[in-house]
Design an enzyme around this catalytic site. Structure first.
Site, short mmCIF file in Angstrom:
data_model
loop_
_atom_site.label_atom_id
_atom_site.label_comp_id
_atom_site.label_asym_id
_atom_site.label_seq_id
_atom_site.Cartn_x
_atom_site.Cartn_y
_atom_site.Cartn_z
N ARG A 23 76.87 33.08 57.54
CA ARG A 23 77.90 32.20 56.76
C ARG A 23 78.48 32.24 55.39
O ARG A 23 78.70 33.91 55.01
CB ARG A 23 76.08 31.65 55.83
CG ARG A 23 75.49 31.53 57.33
CD ARG A 23 74.10 30.21 56.44
NE ARG A 23 74.30 29.03 56.35
CZ ARG A 23 74.33 27.66 56.22
NH1 ARG A 23 74.06 28.38 57.68
NH2 ARG A 23 75.17 26.76 55.87
N ASN A 76 115.06 39.26 46.55
CA ASN A 76 113.71 40.37 46.17
C ASN A 76 114.31 41.88 46.70
O ASN A 76 115.84 41.93 47.32
CB ASN A 76 112.79 40.88 47.56
CG ASN A 76 111.66 41.31 47.74
OD1 ASN A 76 112.14 42.00 47.53
ND2 ASN A 76 111.31 40.45 48.10
N HIS A 113 101.78 35.44 33.00
CA HIS A 113 101.19 37.16 33.82
C HIS A 113 99.94 36.60 34.20
O HIS A 113 99.59 37.41 35.34
CB HIS A 113 100.53 38.44 33.17
CG HIS A 113 100.66 39.18 33.50
ND1 HIS A 113 101.58 40.25 34.73
CD2 HIS A 113 99.40 40.09 34.40
CE1 HIS A 113 100.74 41.15 35.65
NE2 HIS A 113 100.09 41.64 35.36
N SER A 161 102.29 42.92 46.49
CA SER A 161 102.26 44.04 45.62
C SER A 161 102.49 44.22 44.15
O SER A 161 102.24 45.34 43.66
CB SER A 161 103.99 45.03 46.11
OG SER A 161 104.67 43.47 46.02
N HIS A 166 103.41 34.29 42.55
CA HIS A 166 105.17 34.99 43.10
C HIS A 166 104.79 34.46 44.01
O HIS A 166 103.90 34.05 45.35
CB HIS A 166 105.54 35.73 43.01
CG HIS A 166 105.35 37.00 43.78
ND1 HIS A 166 104.28 38.04 43.17
CD2 HIS A 166 105.70 37.56 44.32
CE1 HIS A 166 103.93 39.15 44.00
NE2 HIS A 166 104.83 38.67 45.16
N GLN A 168 107.64 33.90 48.15
CA GLN A 168 109.17 34.95 48.61
C GLN A 168 108.83 33.70 49.63
O GLN A 168 108.37 32.60 50.57
CB GLN A 168 108.51 36.32 49.65
CG GLN A 168 107.71 37.04 48.29
CD GLN A 168 107.14 38.04 49.45
OE1 GLN A 168 108.21 38.45 50.13
NE2 GLN A 168 106.55 38.70 49.59
N CYS A 196 103.56 11.97 67.49
CA CYS A 196 103.30 13.33 66.68
C CYS A 196 101.80 13.88 67.07
O CYS A 196 101.10 13.06 66.51
CB CYS A 196 103.50 13.27 65.50
SG CYS A 196 102.92 14.48 64.40
N GLU A 309 90.93 40.89 68.31
CA GLU A 309 91.83 40.01 68.44
C GLU A 309 93.50 40.66 68.80
O GLU A 309 94.30 39.95 69.41
CB GLU A 309 92.23 39.61 67.57
CG GLU A 309 90.99 38.65 66.52
CD GLU A 309 90.21 39.40 65.86
OE1 GLU A 309 89.28 40.15 66.87
OE2 GLU A 309 88.51 38.56 65.78
#
Ligand SMILES: [Zn+2]
Ligand SMILES: [Zn+2]
Ligand SMILES: [Zn+2]
Length: 333
Positions: A23, A76, A113, A161, A166, A168, A196, A309
């Site tokens: 659970r 980046n 921040h 990191s 943020h 990307q 669709c 997996e």
């Protein structure tokens, strides 16, 4: 009892292992904690620590690369692909390769921040989505690119990191495999049903309600029928729309409100989990407007992908989406 379920878009099978009966309270939850960082390159006042900005929304000082911004987009510093040069395809016998052309950008979502998408105002989250849209519209003029993936890693366990909020964006000269599978699946659904598949999912889940989580005028959040991961959540526009970057302003506002709402529900129910978020939109250069439907996928990081997996491509999910949707519905308000 375990159950095998087939995803209606990709045809991918997953195992919903209710036998394990794990659970949501049983996960070894690893909460995201944002630590103060005086050397954070994304904080306001530290603009010199990043490459020069590509886009910024400013509240005061109009000069670029200085304080006074609400959002910045910068290249980046450690890109996985580089924007310079021409596309060069070559092969070595069996093997295809091309040079590492692309664009890799960072969207700094807030100057503060400690903020996250769950604590920011709806208007601030809307600006983030609008910045995604603006960057995609700009980058897709570059004919070398076929796809742009926007994603977010929240928390170290999800691959972030830096703690500072943020996202990307990576522009690619190829259409990635996950998107390829969705586009191909949606095309074959359209070929047989003339509808669709995502619109069908929205229609069925909003009337069935078992996997429905929340909605507003333009967007709906649901647990997919065959999720790979516990608490995997999709947000889709109710109106058929293949390209995220064509989302009008008011729909970006609706998406911002629902996204913030869902992230706050996850924080409450799953104790501020790490998560990955991504936007799947139609590839640029192939006609898929009739049958592909953009969407957001949010995947809290609650389990680890293990040998079975990797070996089979079959995901074992210990939480039924009906249970996940129920928990997230209850966590609202
Ligand atoms: Zn910071
Ligand atoms: Zn659709
Ligand atoms: Zn998708």
């Amino acid at each position: 009892m375990s159950e095998l379920r087939k995803d209606p878009v990709t045809g991918r099978w997953v195992i919903i292992s209710t036998e394990r009966r794990k659970r949501h309270g049983d996960f070894r939850l690893e909460s995201v904690h944002i630590a103060p960082d005086p050397a954070c390159p994304f904080c306001e006042g530290h603009e010199k620590m990043t490459p020069r900005e590509l886009l910024a929304y400013r509240r005061a000082n109009p000069a670029p690369n200085q304080a006074g911004w609400e959002l910045r987009v910068v290249p980046n510093q450690f890109p996985v692909l580089r924007v310079e040069g021409g596309l060069d395809r070559q092969g070595e016998g069996l093997f295809d390769k091309m040079n590492g052309i692309g664009a890799h950008e960072v969207i700094i979502e807030t100057p503060r921040h400690e903020e996250t998408l769950a604590t920011m105002s709806d208007a601030a989250v809307e600006q983030v989505l609008w910045a995604f849209r603006e960057r995609v519209l700009d980058l897709k003029q570059d004919r070398r690119f076929r796809y742009i993936i926007i994603f977010k890693n929240h928390g170290v366990a999800a691959g972030a990191s830096l703690d500072h909020s943020h996202s990307q964006l990576i522009a690619l000269p190829i259409v990635p495999r996950e998107v390829r599978d969705e586009v191909d699946g949606a095309r074959s659904h359209f070929a047989s049903k003339e509808r669709c598949v995502f619109c069908d999912i929205v229609r069925q889940e909003t009337s069935d309600r078992r996997r429905f989580i929340a909605e507003n005028a333009d967007m709906v959040a649901l647990a997919p029928y065959a999720p790979r991961f516990p608490f995997e959540t999709w947000i889709l526009p109710k109106r058929h729309q293949s390209l995220f970057e064509e989302t009008p302003r008011h729909e970006c506002g609706s998406l911002a409100r629902l996204l913030g709402d869902i992230l706050r529900r996850m924080n409450k129910a799953l104790v501020s989990p790490p998560y990955n978020l991504l936007i799947h939109s139609a590839p640029f250069v192939e006609p898929s407007g009739d049958f592909y439907h953009w969407h957001v996928e949010i995947i809290p990081k609650l389990t680890k992908v293990a040998g079975f997996e990797w070996a089979t491509g079959f995901y074992v999910n210990p939480t039924a989406p009906e249970e996940a949707a129920h928990v997230l519905r209850e966590a609202g308000g």
